[in-house]
Enzyme design. Structure first.
Site, PDB file in Angstrom:
ATOM      1  N   SER A 189       3.718  10.091  16.875  1.00 19.70           N
ATOM      2  CA  SER A 189       4.331   9.308  15.798  1.00 19.70           C
ATOM      3  C   SER A 189       5.633   9.963  15.373  1.00 19.70           C
ATOM      4  O   SER A 189       5.760  11.188  15.398  1.00 19.70           O
ATOM      5  CB  SER A 189       3.373   9.253  14.607  1.00 19.70           C
ATOM      6  OG  SER A 189       4.088   8.861  13.451  1.00 19.70           O
ATOM      7  N   SER A 194      10.130   2.127   2.067  1.00 21.05           N
ATOM      8  CA  SER A 194       9.580   0.959   2.769  1.00 21.05           C
ATOM      9  C   SER A 194       8.133   0.660   2.394  1.00 21.05           C
ATOM     10  O   SER A 194       7.818   0.438   1.233  1.00 21.05           O
ATOM     11  CB  SER A 194       9.750   1.214   4.266  1.00 21.05           C
ATOM     12  OG  SER A 194       9.356   0.122   5.017  1.00 21.05           O
TER      13      SER A 194
HETATM   14  C1  16G Z   1       9.883   3.660  11.670  1.00 26.41           C
HETATM   15  C2  16G Z   1      10.801   2.728  12.399  1.00 26.41           C
HETATM   16  C3  16G Z   1      10.038   1.538  12.951  1.00 26.41           C
HETATM   17  C4  16G Z   1       8.908   2.024  13.822  1.00 26.41           C
HETATM   18  C5  16G Z   1       8.049   3.015  13.084  1.00 26.41           C
HETATM   19  C6  16G Z   1       7.087   3.669  14.039  1.00 26.41           C
HETATM   20  C7  16G Z   1      13.093   2.253  11.805  1.00 26.41           C
HETATM   21  C8  16G Z   1      14.014   1.768  10.755  1.00 26.41           C
HETATM   22  N1  16G Z   1      11.819   2.241  11.481  1.00 26.41           N
HETATM   23  O1  16G Z   1       9.347   3.078  10.532  1.00 26.41           O
HETATM   24  O2  16G Z   1      10.921   0.782  13.701  1.00 26.41           O
HETATM   25  O3  16G Z   1       8.095   0.950  14.230  1.00 26.41           O
HETATM   26  O4  16G Z   1       8.866   4.049  12.558  1.00 26.41           O
HETATM   27  O5  16G Z   1       6.351   4.624  13.360  1.00 26.41           O
HETATM   28  O6  16G Z   1      13.501   2.638  12.886  1.00 26.41           O
HETATM   29  P1  16G Z   1       5.565   5.747  14.142  1.00 26.41           P
HETATM   30  O7  16G Z   1       6.563   6.530  14.954  1.00 26.41           O
HETATM   31  O8  16G Z   1       4.896   6.533  13.083  1.00 26.41           O
HETATM   32  O9  16G Z   1       4.580   5.049  15.031  1.00 26.41           O
HETATM   33 MG    MG Z   2      10.627  -1.495   5.658  1.00 25.26          MG
END
Ligand code: 16G
Ligand code: MG
Length: 546
Positions: free
Chosen positions: A503, A67
């Site tokens: 996170s 991504s």
């Molecule tokens: C991942 C999630 C996204 C979320 C992000 C939060 C999917 C496909 N992707 O990229 O939705 O906003 O994690 O990241 O579920 P964090 O937990 O590091 O804040």
């Molecule tokens: Mg993406």
């Protein structure tokens, strides 16, 4: 039937485990430096084959992508039969397989998964796999293929695709020939479906000035260009920038949705023409944000929250005009700006549900509405139409010509929206349709509400797993006493709101704060981050957290 141990062991020997290979299948699947991922990919291939066998040979998807991460990273995600994320009950199996320390241990773990998950190995397996534009993809995809081959899975190579295209393909394969057939299982089928819907919705409208799209130098660039050829620039004027997906070192570099959202500025060296519309995709084109500059050159972001408001308002109008008696709902996370939630509930009068971060939570919650609009503030989201709503849209008899027109638009919208997962190309079209029908400039869209000033900061902690939350991440349960301290800090600030969560993708805790003014939002963020740091922080306490 049992696992062909010899075949698995021999294949595994060609994909030895890297000591730093990622340990957990998290919200974004596995993600790490590409050099550490070979064994992970092979093992995900094995798991995908098992998952398909478990589901009686339904097609499973494997997407190789990281991504918005830097180019040297890579990752992998599994896609379940309806195009949704892998069921969470299987995430633990992915983690177990990835961590098996040797070929022998891998065989043992595999047999264990077969037993615990009750997989019938005599069932067939079919897996469609694809990848983004990272240079490491080709070799990593070969490792996936070796895993699939070791368990005799039928394979379909989708090649270079956006993440949402892979999700679309999976759903198409599994619904082909049924009343729920989702479309032609090919990328061309995807373009045709979207282009036909766009043509229905756009024909006869007064075209808006061209939209400029920053493709993050990723897979979105060639795929958006392919789509534009199918739909035709006459009906969809789009200018692409940051659209070189083959030049090394470019991917997500100072551009793309994540850069624009987190830095709150345009892609580096992209001059914004005042009042024109801009959008940025992320590296695998499953996220989009919009933005514009006003007459003074000030940057304005139109993020996932703004997209949710725009889409919900438009769809509610179509539902009302068509005479369909269905209900629209919106799903957000705690990161949604408080002003957006207020707009949705008080101005649009639409029910809003808050769920934990991560697409699977939003998607799941949106399924409970007749029409569920879900967006994360970071630009990931889509709209889901329930089976009974789809039936109503297809069979409803409109009472007037204007009701018939609204119904026709709703029908086209169902095809325009990728209902498997958030999709930058499809979401771009959704936003463009609304602006086209309303004849709105980005500033008119933006005028719905003004975001409360907010701040997001990272705090490095000893152990982020010590942080647990409830109430859709709006309350922190452990470490004990932390929530009381946050409450105290919030009370002192007008319009204050703050929460803390670990996170899922980085080794840190995130602190979000919003308040009535820029300076109080910043102060609150710093204060709460300081509280977290003093309770559980790692390293010296920074003077300020941003
Ligand atoms: C991942 C999630 C996204 C979320 C992000 C939060 C999917 C496909 N992707 O990229 O939705 O906003 O994690 O990241 O579920 P964090 O937990 O590091 O804040
Ligand atoms: Mg993406």
């Amino acid at each position: 039937m049992s696992v062909n141990e010899q075949a698995v062991r021999a294949a595994s020997a060609a994909h030895p485990r890297h000591p730093n290979s990622p340990a957990t299948y998290g919200t974004a699947g596995f993600r790490a430096h590409s050099d550490t991922l070979d064994s992970t990919m092979f093992r995900v291939g094995l798991l995908a084959a098992l998952r398909s066998k478990k589901l009686a040979g339904q097609t499973i998807g494997v997407m190789v992508t990281a991504s918005h991460n830097p180019e040297q990273d890579n990752g992998v995600k599994l896609v379940d039969p309806h195009g949704e994320m892998l069921h969470s009950s299987w995430e633990a199996y992915a983690t177990q397989l990835a961590n098996a320390p040797s070929d022998e241990a891998l065989v043992a773990t595999l047999k264990q998964v077969v037993q615990v998950a009750e997989v019938d190995l005599s069932q067939p397996a079919k897996v469609v796999y694809g990848h983004d534009s990272r240079p490491s993809c080709r070799t990593l995809v070969r490792a996936v293929v070796d895993g699939l081959t070791a368990l005799d899975a039928e394979q379909v190579n989708a090649g270079l695709v956006t993440t949402p295209q892979l999700h679309y393909l999976v759903r198409c394969y599994n619904t082909a020939g049924t009343p729920q057939a989702y479309g032609e299982p090919s990328v061309e089928g995807y373009y045709q479906k979207l282009a036909t819907a766009w043509t229905t919705l756009a024909t006869g409208r007064h075209l808006l000035p061209a939209l400029t799209v920053d493709c993050a130098n990723g897979v979105g660039a060639p795929k958006l260009k392919e789509f534009l050829k199918v739909v035709g620039q006459d009906l969809l004027p789009v200018i692409t920038v940051r659209d070189n997906h083959t030049l090394a070192g470019n991917l997500n570099m100072n551009c793309g949705a994540d850069f624009v959202k987190t830095q709150q500025c345009p892609p580096r060296n992209v001059e914004l023409v005042p009042w024109q519309r801009y959008a940025s995709f992320d590296g695998d084109a499953d996220r989009i944000v919009f933005y514009y500059a006003d007459g003074t050159g000030t940057f304005h972001l139109l993020d996932g929250d703004k997209i949710a408001g725009l889409a919900a308002g438009f769809i509610m109008d179509l539902v009302k005009d068509s005479g369909l008696g269905v209900k629209v709902g919106v799903v957000q996370t705690a990161y949604a700006n408080g002003a957006s939630t207020k707009y949705l509930t008080e101005v649009l009068g639409v029910p809003v549900q808050c769920v934990p971060t991560g697409v699977k939570h939003l998607h799941h919650a949106a399924e409970s509405f007749d029409i569920g609009v879900y967006f994360e503030a970071n630009g990931h989201g889509t709209v889901l139409f329930s089976p009974s709503t789809l039936a109503a849209i297809n069979t409803h008899t409109p009472a007037s010509p204007s009701a018939a027109a609204a119904l026709a638009n709703l029908r086209a919208l169902v095809d325009l929206i990728n209902q498997t997962v958030g999709d930058a190309i499809s979401d771009m079209l959704l936003v463009e349709v609304v602006l086209l029908h309303r004849q709105w400039t980005p500033a008119q869209w933006d005028a719905a509400y003004t975001d409360y000033p907010n701040r997001l900061v990272k705090v490095l902690v000893q152990d982020r797993h010590a942080f647990t939350t409830s109430d859709a991440e709006r309350k922190v349960d452990t470490p004990a006493g932390l929530q009381d301290k946050i409450d105290e800090a919030v009370k002192e600030v007008v319009g204050g709101r703050s929460f803390v969560r670990p996170s899922g993708t980085e080794d840190c805790v995130r602190v979000y704060a919003e308040a009535a003014t820029r300076s109080t939002a910043d102060e609150l963020a710093n204060k709460v981050a300081g509280i977290v740091h003093s309770l559980a922080g790692k390293g010296p306490k920074p003077a300020s957290f941003f």
